[in-house]
Design a protein around this motif. Structure first.
Motif, mmCIF file in Angstrom:
data_model
loop_
_atom_site.group_PDB
_atom_site.id
_atom_site.type_symbol
_atom_site.label_atom_id
_atom_site.label_comp_id
_atom_site.label_asym_id
_atom_site.label_seq_id
_atom_site.Cartn_x
_atom_site.Cartn_y
_atom_site.Cartn_z
ATOM 1 N N SER A 17 69.984 83.216 55.093
ATOM 2 C CA SER A 17 70.281 83.379 53.667
ATOM 3 C C SER A 17 70.421 84.843 53.265
ATOM 4 C CB SER A 17 69.201 82.710 52.813
ATOM 5 O OG SER A 17 67.965 83.362 53.018
ATOM 6 N N LYS A 68 59.671 93.023 59.456
ATOM 7 C CA LYS A 68 59.102 93.183 58.112
ATOM 8 C C LYS A 68 58.400 91.920 57.610
ATOM 9 C CE LYS A 68 62.230 96.810 56.572
ATOM 10 N NZ LYS A 68 63.451 97.137 55.824
ATOM 11 N N LEU A 69 59.008 90.775 57.787
ATOM 12 C CA LEU A 69 58.470 89.542 57.168
ATOM 13 C C LEU A 69 57.727 88.638 58.153
ATOM 14 C CD1 LEU A 69 61.521 88.632 54.880
ATOM 15 C CD2 LEU A 69 59.317 89.520 54.118
ATOM 16 N N PHE A 75 55.377 81.280 61.771
ATOM 17 C CA PHE A 75 55.719 79.876 62.032
ATOM 18 C C PHE A 75 55.134 79.438 63.377
ATOM 19 C CE2 PHE A 75 58.722 77.132 64.384
ATOM 20 C CZ PHE A 75 58.615 75.977 63.631
ATOM 21 N N ARG A 78 51.370 79.015 63.067
ATOM 22 C CA ARG A 78 51.031 77.780 62.344
ATOM 23 C C ARG A 78 51.248 76.556 63.218
ATOM 24 N NH1 ARG A 78 53.450 80.022 57.781
ATOM 25 N NH2 ARG A 78 55.375 78.908 58.154
ATOM 26 N N ASP A 109 48.471 82.318 56.135
ATOM 27 C CA ASP A 109 49.547 82.644 55.184
ATOM 28 C C ASP A 109 49.419 84.047 54.608
ATOM 29 O OD1 ASP A 109 51.848 81.106 54.476
ATOM 30 O OD2 ASP A 109 50.476 79.423 54.230
ATOM 31 N N PHE B 14 54.667 88.773 48.907
ATOM 32 C CA PHE B 14 55.528 88.199 49.950
ATOM 33 C C PHE B 14 56.646 89.134 50.388
ATOM 34 C CE2 PHE B 14 53.646 84.197 48.453
ATOM 35 C CZ PHE B 14 53.311 83.648 49.682
ATOM 36 N N TYR B 15 57.206 89.903 49.458
ATOM 37 C CA TYR B 15 58.441 90.638 49.755
ATOM 38 C C TYR B 15 58.314 92.154 49.715
ATOM 39 C CZ TYR B 15 60.370 85.991 49.015
ATOM 40 O OH TYR B 15 60.631 84.650 49.105
ATOM 41 N N SER B 17 57.553 94.299 51.798
ATOM 42 C CA SER B 17 58.081 94.995 52.985
ATOM 43 C C SER B 17 59.587 95.218 52.890
ATOM 44 C CB SER B 17 57.755 94.206 54.255
ATOM 45 O OG SER B 17 58.408 92.955 54.236
ATOM 46 N N LEU B 18 60.250 94.509 51.984
ATOM 47 C CA LEU B 18 61.707 94.677 51.839
ATOM 48 C C LEU B 18 62.063 95.702 50.764
ATOM 49 C CD1 LEU B 18 62.800 90.915 52.050
ATOM 50 C CD2 LEU B 18 62.768 92.601 53.889
ATOM 51 N N TYR B 65 65.260 87.505 46.380
ATOM 52 C CA TYR B 65 64.690 87.182 47.697
ATOM 53 C C TYR B 65 64.034 85.808 47.668
ATOM 54 C CZ TYR B 65 65.478 91.860 49.647
ATOM 55 O OH TYR B 65 66.044 93.009 50.130
ATOM 56 N N LYS B 68 66.481 83.061 47.847
ATOM 57 C CA LYS B 68 67.055 82.897 49.188
ATOM 58 C C LYS B 68 66.045 82.381 50.212
ATOM 59 C CE LYS B 68 70.747 86.289 48.685
ATOM 60 N NZ LYS B 68 71.160 87.684 48.922
ATOM 61 N N LEU B 69 64.835 82.927 50.211
ATOM 62 C CA LEU B 69 63.873 82.606 51.281
ATOM 63 C C LEU B 69 62.785 81.621 50.842
ATOM 64 C CD1 LEU B 69 63.434 86.195 52.786
ATOM 65 C CD2 LEU B 69 64.637 84.289 53.857
ATOM 66 N N LEU B 71 59.705 81.868 49.977
ATOM 67 C CA LEU B 71 58.402 82.007 50.632
ATOM 68 C C LEU B 71 57.255 81.610 49.702
ATOM 69 C CD1 LEU B 71 58.778 85.348 52.628
ATOM 70 C CD2 LEU B 71 59.341 83.011 53.296
ATOM 71 N N PHE B 75 54.894 78.414 50.282
ATOM 72 C CA PHE B 75 53.458 78.687 50.352
ATOM 73 C C PHE B 75 52.701 77.747 49.408
ATOM 74 C CE2 PHE B 75 49.958 80.912 48.152
ATOM 75 C CZ PHE B 75 49.072 81.052 49.207
ATOM 76 N N ARG B 78 52.635 74.247 50.862
ATOM 77 C CA ARG B 78 51.679 74.140 51.977
ATOM 78 C C ARG B 78 50.241 74.113 51.459
ATOM 79 N NH1 ARG B 78 54.955 77.712 54.839
ATOM 80 N NH2 ARG B 78 53.663 79.480 54.276
ATOM 81 N N ASP B 109 57.943 73.379 57.071
ATOM 82 C CA ASP B 109 58.432 74.673 57.563
ATOM 83 C C ASP B 109 59.958 74.700 57.737
ATOM 84 O OD1 ASP B 109 56.979 77.097 58.018
ATOM 85 O OD2 ASP B 109 55.540 75.893 59.126
#
Lengths: 109, 109
Positions: A17, A68-69, A75, A78, A109, B14-15, B17-18, B65, B68-69, B71, B75, B78, B109
């Motif tokens: 994505s 980075k992620l 995965f 887990r 997580d 979560f993001y 690092s971007l 982000y 798209k992802l 996360l 989370f 889960r 996942d």
């Protein structure tokens, strides 16, 4: 380390994505559908070198996103812990033992 | 929908690092340490408007982000399912019932 093709397939699954449409096309033809660089070049009427450069850049981008992620690494952690929990249930572990493993899963997580 | 500040804190988790180093600095001061735009502007010797624009752009990037992802959404799914599994164990669910819930968790996942 996984085999390169398998790893690229997995990284592509997690991060596609974030790629451009052209990057997705080239990557899926090359890694999922097993087209050669020459075949992709012909289909898109570009040089083989252009396809090669694009795919190499995309591979590097996927590895940067993973650095980075760490979606693939998490995965895998887990999945491994889930397998252990299922094995524990099958070997009649106590509810306390299962609970403690679920806590570990939550902390990933 | 979560309260905006809580949501931005989670998306940042979560993001981050971007993001660029400057984006991380502004975001963590504003959202984690509760600095005002004026205080951040003074500390970095830039205009309040520059800080505001940077933070607004970063917020939009974090939401892109997430679109798209997903996360944060995954989370939350889960976490909710893990809570249900723990409750099931506490109410003495059968091993088969727990196994089936663990399968659902794996499929997220």
């Amino acid at each position: 380390m996984l085999d390169k093709t398998l790893r690229m397939n997995l990284l592509y699954d997690f991060y596609q994505s974030l790629l451009t449409q052209k990057q997705r096309k080239y990557m899926s033809l090359y890694y999922l559908d097993d087209f050669s660089l020459g075949e992709i070049a012909e289909a898109f009427e570009v040089s083989r070198q252009a396809v090669y450069d694009n795919i190499k850049r995309t591979e590097a981008m996927l590895e940067e996103y993973e650095a980075k992620l760490m979606l693939l690494a998490k995965f895998e952690q887990r999945t491994e812990l889930l397998t252990q929990i299922k094995e524990a249930i099958e070997s009649n572990a106590t509810p306390e033992e299962i609970m403690s493993m679920l806590d570990s899963l939550e902390k990933l997580d």
